[in-house]
Design a protein around this motif. Structure first.
Motif, short mmCIF file in Angstrom:
data_model
loop_
_atom_site.label_atom_id
_atom_site.label_comp_id
_atom_site.label_asym_id
_atom_site.label_seq_id
_atom_site.Cartn_x
_atom_site.Cartn_y
_atom_site.Cartn_z
N LEU B 13 30.34 23.07 27.41
CA LEU B 13 30.30 22.62 26.03
C LEU B 13 30.10 23.78 25.06
CD1 LEU B 13 27.85 19.64 26.58
CD2 LEU B 13 30.31 19.50 26.27
N ALA B 14 29.69 24.92 25.59
CA ALA B 14 29.35 26.05 24.72
C ALA B 14 30.60 26.56 24.02
CB ALA B 14 28.71 27.17 25.52
N PRO B 15 30.50 26.88 22.75
CA PRO B 15 31.66 27.37 22.02
C PRO B 15 32.14 28.74 22.47
CG PRO B 15 29.72 27.40 20.60
CD PRO B 15 29.33 26.68 21.86
N ASP B 16 31.24 29.56 23.01
CA ASP B 16 31.66 30.88 23.49
C ASP B 16 30.61 31.40 24.47
OD1 ASP B 16 29.52 31.76 21.92
OD2 ASP B 16 30.83 32.06 20.20
N THR B 17 30.93 32.56 25.08
CA THR B 17 30.03 33.03 26.13
C THR B 17 28.70 33.51 25.58
OG1 THR B 17 31.23 35.09 26.03
CG2 THR B 17 31.73 33.67 27.88
N SER B 18 28.70 34.02 24.33
CA SER B 18 27.40 34.47 23.83
C SER B 18 26.49 33.27 23.61
CB SER B 18 27.58 35.29 22.54
OG SER B 18 27.95 34.46 21.48
N SER B 19 27.06 32.12 23.27
CA SER B 19 26.25 30.91 23.16
C SER B 19 25.70 30.51 24.52
CB SER B 19 27.08 29.74 22.62
OG SER B 19 27.48 29.98 21.32
N GLN B 20 26.54 30.68 25.57
CA GLN B 20 26.08 30.36 26.91
C GLN B 20 24.86 31.19 27.27
OE1 GLN B 20 29.25 30.84 29.73
NE2 GLN B 20 30.23 28.91 29.15
N LYS B 21 24.96 32.49 26.95
CA LYS B 21 23.84 33.38 27.28
C LYS B 21 22.61 33.01 26.48
CE LYS B 21 26.76 37.26 28.50
NZ LYS B 21 27.26 38.53 28.04
N ALA B 22 22.82 32.79 25.17
CA ALA B 22 21.67 32.47 24.31
C ALA B 22 21.02 31.17 24.79
CB ALA B 22 22.13 32.35 22.87
N ALA B 23 21.86 30.20 25.19
CA ALA B 23 21.32 28.93 25.64
C ALA B 23 20.55 29.11 26.94
CB ALA B 23 22.46 27.92 25.83
N GLY B 24 21.05 30.01 27.80
CA GLY B 24 20.36 30.26 29.06
C GLY B 24 18.93 30.69 28.83
N LYS B 25 18.73 31.47 27.74
CA LYS B 25 17.39 31.95 27.46
C LYS B 25 16.49 30.83 26.97
CE LYS B 25 18.88 36.57 26.51
NZ LYS B 25 19.52 37.34 25.47
N LEU B 26 17.07 29.74 26.49
CA LEU B 26 16.25 28.62 25.99
C LEU B 26 16.18 27.50 27.03
CD1 LEU B 26 17.58 28.51 22.33
CD2 LEU B 26 15.45 29.48 23.15
N SER B 27 16.57 27.80 28.27
CA SER B 27 16.64 26.73 29.26
C SER B 27 15.36 26.59 30.06
CB SER B 27 17.82 26.98 30.20
OG SER B 27 17.55 28.12 30.98
N SER B 28 14.31 27.33 29.70
CA SER B 28 13.04 27.15 30.40
C SER B 28 12.12 26.33 29.49
CB SER B 28 12.39 28.51 30.68
OG SER B 28 11.74 28.96 29.52
N PRO B 29 11.10 25.73 30.05
CA PRO B 29 10.25 24.86 29.23
C PRO B 29 9.45 25.62 28.18
CG PRO B 29 9.87 24.48 31.58
CD PRO B 29 10.70 25.72 31.47
N ALA B 30 9.28 26.94 28.36
CA ALA B 30 8.33 27.68 27.52
C ALA B 30 8.51 27.45 26.00
CB ALA B 30 8.38 29.16 27.85
N PRO B 31 9.74 27.61 25.45
CA PRO B 31 9.83 27.47 23.99
C PRO B 31 9.81 26.02 23.51
CG PRO B 31 11.97 28.03 24.90
CD PRO B 31 11.01 28.04 26.05
N TRP B 32 9.85 25.05 24.39
CA TRP B 32 10.05 23.66 23.99
C TRP B 32 8.74 22.89 23.91
CZ3 TRP B 32 14.56 22.10 22.10
CH2 TRP B 32 15.70 22.87 22.40
N SER B 33 8.69 21.98 22.98
CA SER B 33 7.58 21.03 22.95
C SER B 33 8.13 19.70 22.46
CB SER B 33 6.49 21.54 22.00
OG SER B 33 7.04 21.74 20.72
#
Lengths: 532, 432
Positions: B13-33
């Motif tokens: 679904l990612a518009p480009d590969t840099s989005s894929q990478k950026a999303a990968g960094k947000l895929s852990s629970p740490a930044p989420w609440s």
């Protein structure tokens, strides 16, 4: 035109040269009578369209030629649980995007652990991920052993077809060594250098004698730098049977080959070289008659026989030559010699004062002797000596005793530590950290098996907590922190989360602990999936 | 509750590969609440560099995204990161009722969808416009026929007298025949051995375009489509629809500088009819159609008219996609696939390829390229259209044994899209 031509070629030739120059033959073209011939160019295009559609619509399937090659051997390992397979896809996809900071676990740091764990569990990744796995291992040499083992027979089957993955065929895998040690030696005679090393290593693990025989068969024709690495491959399964060959290699033209042969021989306790070194060492160190100290008589010269046994006459360290020779001799002498010749334990020997004929308590000889013993303990994997040289795990200073004294560092403590069993290594390091903090613990931690034991993990976390309250900056511990992400026991996650909550909001330490906690959770989930 | 999406699916679904990478960094629970899911939507707050966390909602069925971040990428890294988190660590996105701010957006979205109504039209004006356009297209096609014949008179090998086709392509755009323009533009890059073929098929299309009213209705529709007439999905959906349980055979994205195109191939479980859905996204936006391969979607489709109806518009859906049957879909032998394409070309002579499931084929790599073989016949893989990595993935999942492969077969070879390894879920070969 009398030459019978493929009708399509007739059309094509006219089209290329121009129908003005090369008119179409009036007849002999299929369906020529169904197009309007008024304009020859249009007629040609229409005939070409008819021919094209005819060919596309009427195409016949191409009969299969030779059958495809043999399929990949069956892989009988159980398949990865689905969540774990999904995790592997994330880790493989994340490898390119890692490296910069952020709040996420550094996926590239976790991939090696995932691979090692999955490999140890004997699991099989889904076939669709094998190409990605091989690509990752191609880019990162340190992943190769685990990645190739995990990729299993399918990985080898693919590598045989794809030149990009040739490294798979050169990578030595323990499991493979047991099953398919090579019997056909064409790789040895025709392969690339790395393939030959792998071939020799595999053979050596299964049948050391056959490996030695193979090496001997071509030894005299190998280049010096190749001889060096082939010789190194003999470390696997080294036994007294290799001694005559290694003794002969002591006379090699290449200095490095001679030195390697000598080092291998010195780790064979019963070897003639070890015996010669023991004799020299005994001549160099005496227990004084009263039994109160050791007397050093360093070698007076480095004679031809010593040189043949791998001792370089010129000191490369800047230390005096006699001291250098002395160190080389003691480091290559079998350690059991000392208790046998003095009746003392390693601990007792290390407690003795050391001197020479001039000064009975020359501390410089004590250091040389310790250093040489430490090298011998590492080389000979002697846990008793390593333990004695490291000394007892440091104990916290008694109240009011002031700052703890750093333990006496002998050689590289991390190397000595590596000789001890894993549990003991972890316990020693934990004690060290409790007393001395993390500042000097980087190499020691690196020598500990991962994941760290719970006591060691707790020691590291408390040390980090102390560092945070002492006002140190997290980046001054970045080396240890990176290691901590990979190695901290998952059981410690709760404690780290508590630290994250207690740290000053928005501070660097709060972020560091939050990130560490996130990584631990990721790792815990990752490892749980592999057992589930 | 909808099944969790795979990582590949989310990353697609990612518009480009840099989005894929950026999303990968947000895929852990740490930044989420405050994360949660009610089975139809995900929501959560993501801590960024600023003081206020970003609020992210993903509605799974469409899917649709909403995020308070200022990113112009769509979906943004937060939405993708949330999906990855849910996909990789379900425990981090617990079941819950939507947070107030999420519920607000979801409700507003539902209202808008209900209110959407067809706009009234002026049939008389539309008829006049169509007539005018028809005349311009016919004139443009007639001009193109002359240009083609002219080149044949002087010889294709003689480039000195001929200008580039780009100029003619521009004339076709003026003639409101963008389909002709595209094909004309391609003539400049076609290798010489295929040039006459392309000239001939373009001549055939131009000829048909000048006589569009004399053609049978279905063939006329095919010609219109290829000339570049477009039909609104709403218009197509106003016509007859086919309700079925549609098996998602595979999907593939292609991108050029102006557009990302997603193709999703379906096959009706009851009717056995193939269908192709197209979705488009601007650069930086993923097409908003996401159907997981191997799943079944109960829905109404409306086929675009044509001699070989394939492209369809997605109408009413009845529920979310559910996991499909375990085994591969029924497939063809290589000989049947070749004959099937031949029959299709007889209906639509311009057809480059059409969808086919090959049963029990083995991918084989030879010095001349990749082939698929069922033991009796082989088809070459159209390597220029398929990334090398996709072919290795196909080889890996086959383990050198026969398996079902879905793809497009045509006169230039087979383009694999999806593989069904024995005893496994289907594997998408190109979107990974």
């Amino acid at each position: 035109m009398t030459i019978i031509q493929d009708p399509w070629e007739t059309l094509r030739t006219s089209a290329l040269l121009g129908i003005d120059r090369r008119p179409l033959p009036a007849t002999a073209l299929p369906l020529a009578d169904v197009v309007d011939p008024t304009d020859p160019a249009t007629a040609l295009l229409e005939l070409a369209a008819l021919a094209t559609v005819r060919r596309r619509a009427g195409a016949l399937p191409v009969p299969a030629a030779e059958p495809p090659g043999p399929p990949a051997p069956e892989d009988t390992r159980p398949e990865l649980p689905e969540p774990a397979a999904r995790r592997l896809a994330v880790l493989l996809a994340g490898r390119a995007g890692s490296g910069s900071g952020g709040t996420l676990a550094n996926l590239a740091e976790l991939l090696p652990q995932w691979l090692a764990t999955a490999r140890a569990r004997g699991l099989r990744p889904p076939a669709a991920l094998i190409p990605g796995l091989l690509d990752a291992a191609r880019a990162r040499g340190e992943l190769r052993s685990d990645a190739v083992a995990l990729a299993g027979p399918l990985g080898r089957w693919l590598a045989e077809q794809n030149p990009d993955w040739r490294f798979v065929l050169r990578t030595t895998v323990e499991e493979a060594a047991r099953q398919d040690a090579p019997t056909d030696h064409h790789l040895w005679h025709e392969g690339l250098f790395a393939e030959r090393v792998t071939h020799l290593t595999l053979l050596r693990r299964r049948d050391p004698a056959a490996g030695l025989e193979l090496l001997r068969s071509t030894w005299s024709t190998e280049r010096a730098e190749d001889r060096l690495l082939f010789l190194d491959a003999l470390q696997d399964g080294l036994s007294p049977a290799d001694e005559p060959f290694l003794e002969a290699a002591l006379g090699d033209r290449s200095k490095n080959v001679r030195a390697t042969a000598a080092e291998l021989l010195s780790t064979l306790p019963g070897s003639a070289l070890a015996g010669r070194m023991a004799e020299r060492a005994r001549a160099a160190v005496h227990l004084a008659p009263a039994g109160t100290h050791l007397l050093v008589t360093p070698p007076a010269e480095c004679d031809a026989r010593m040189q043949r046994d791998g001792i370089t006459p010129k000191s490369p360290t800047g230390r005096g030559e006699r001291a250098w020779w002395f160190g080389e001799v003691v480091a290559a002498a079998p350690l059991p010699l000392w208790p046998e010749s003095t009746g003392l334990t390693p601990d007792q020997l290390l407690a003795l004062r050391v001197g020479d004929s001039i000064d009975e308590t020359s501390s410089s000889w004590a250091d040389d002797l310790r250093e040489a013993w430490a090298r011998a303990a590492v080389r000979q994997h002697d846990a008793d000596w390593a333990r004695a040289l490291l000394g007892p795990a440091p104990a916290p200073p008694a109240r009011g005793a002031g700052r703890a004294r750093a333990p006496r560092t002998t050689g590289a403590p991390a190397k000595l530590l590596a000789v001890l069993p894993p549990e003991e290594r972890a316990a020693w390091t934990a004690a060290f950290i409790e007393v001395h903090g993390l500042g000097e613990a980087f190499q020691l931690l690196g020598a500990c098996a991962t994941p760290w034991t719970p006591p060691l993990s707790t020691a590291v976390v408390s040390a980090l907590a102390r560092a945070a309250t002492s006002g140190a900056y997290p980046w001054s511990h970045s080396g240890v922190l990176g290691m901590t992400e990979r190695a901290l026991a998952p059981e410690t996650a709760a404690a780290v989360e508590r630290l994250a909550a207690e740290a000053a909001p928005d501070s660097a330490w709060a972020e560091t602990f939050a990130r560490l906690a996130g990584t631990l959770r990721f790792r815990a989930a990752m490892l749980a999936e592999l057992t589930g | 509750m909808e099944e969790r999406w795979s990582t590949e699916h989310v990353l697609s679904l990612a518009p480009d590969t840099s989005s894929q990478k950026a999303a990968g960094k947000l895929s852990s629970p740490a930044p989420w609440s405050g994360t949660g899911t009610d089975g139809t939507a995900l929501w959560g707050e993501c801590r960024g560099s600023g003081r206020t966390p970003y609020r992210t909602v993903v509605e799974l069925a469409t899917p649709a995204y909403q995020c308070s971040c200022p990113s112009r990428k769509f979906p943004c890294k937060h939405a993708l990161g949330l999906l990855l988190l849910w996909s990789g660590s379900p425990e981090a996105v617990p079941a819950a009722a939507p947070a107030d701010w999420a519920a607000e957006w979801l409700e507003a979205r539902r209202d808008r969808a209900e209110k959407r109504a067809a706009a009234p039209a002026d049939p008389e004006a539309a008829r006049r416009r169509a007539e005018k356009r028809g005349a311009r297209v016919a004139a443009g096609a007639a001009e193109l026929r002359l240009r083609l014949a002219d080149r044949i008179r002087h010889g294709l090998a003689d480039q000195s007298t001929a200008g580039p086709w780009e100029e003619v392509a521009a004339r076709m755009v003026d003639a409101q025949a963008p389909g002709l323009a595209t094909r004309v533009r391609e003539l400049d890059t076609v290798p010489q051995e295929r040039l006459l073929e392309e000239y001939a098929m373009l001549h055939l299309l131009a000829t048909a375009a000048t006589r569009i009213d004399e053609l049978p209705a279905e063939l006329a529709a095919t010609v219109r489509t290829r000339v570049g007439y477009t039909v609104d999905a709403a218009e197509v959906l106003a016509g007859p629809t086919v309700r079925d349980r549609w098996l998602v055979l595979g999907s593939r994205d292609t991108a050029d500088e102006r557009l990302t195109t997603r193709r999703v191939w379906l096959r009706g479980a009851k009717t056995g009819r193939p269908a192709l859905l197209l979705a488009f996204g601007r650069p930086g936006q993923a097409p908003d159609l996401a159907l997981p391969t191997g799943h079944l979607l109960e829905a109404e489709l409306a086929y675009h008219p044509g001699a070989r109806p394939l492209r369809a518009a997605l109408g009413t859906r009845y529920g979310a996609p559910e996991a499909g049957p375990a085994g591969p879909p029924a497939g063809l032998t290589v000989a049947e696939a070749v004959a099937g394409y031949g029959a299709a070309v007889a209906d639509d002579p311009w057809l480059e390829s059409h969808p086919a499931v090959l049963a029990d084929v083995v991918p084989v790599r030879t010095p001349d390229g990749w082939y698929l073989t069922d033991g009796r016949h082989t088809v070459p893989v159209r390597a220029s259209a398929v990334p090398e990595a996709a072919l290795w993935r196909l080889a890996a999942v086959s383990t050198g044994r026969p398996l079902a492969v879905f793809g497009e077969y045509g006169h230039q070879g087979f383009e694999p899209v999806t593989a069904w390894p024995a005893g496994h879920r289907p594997v998408g070969l190109t979107n990974a």
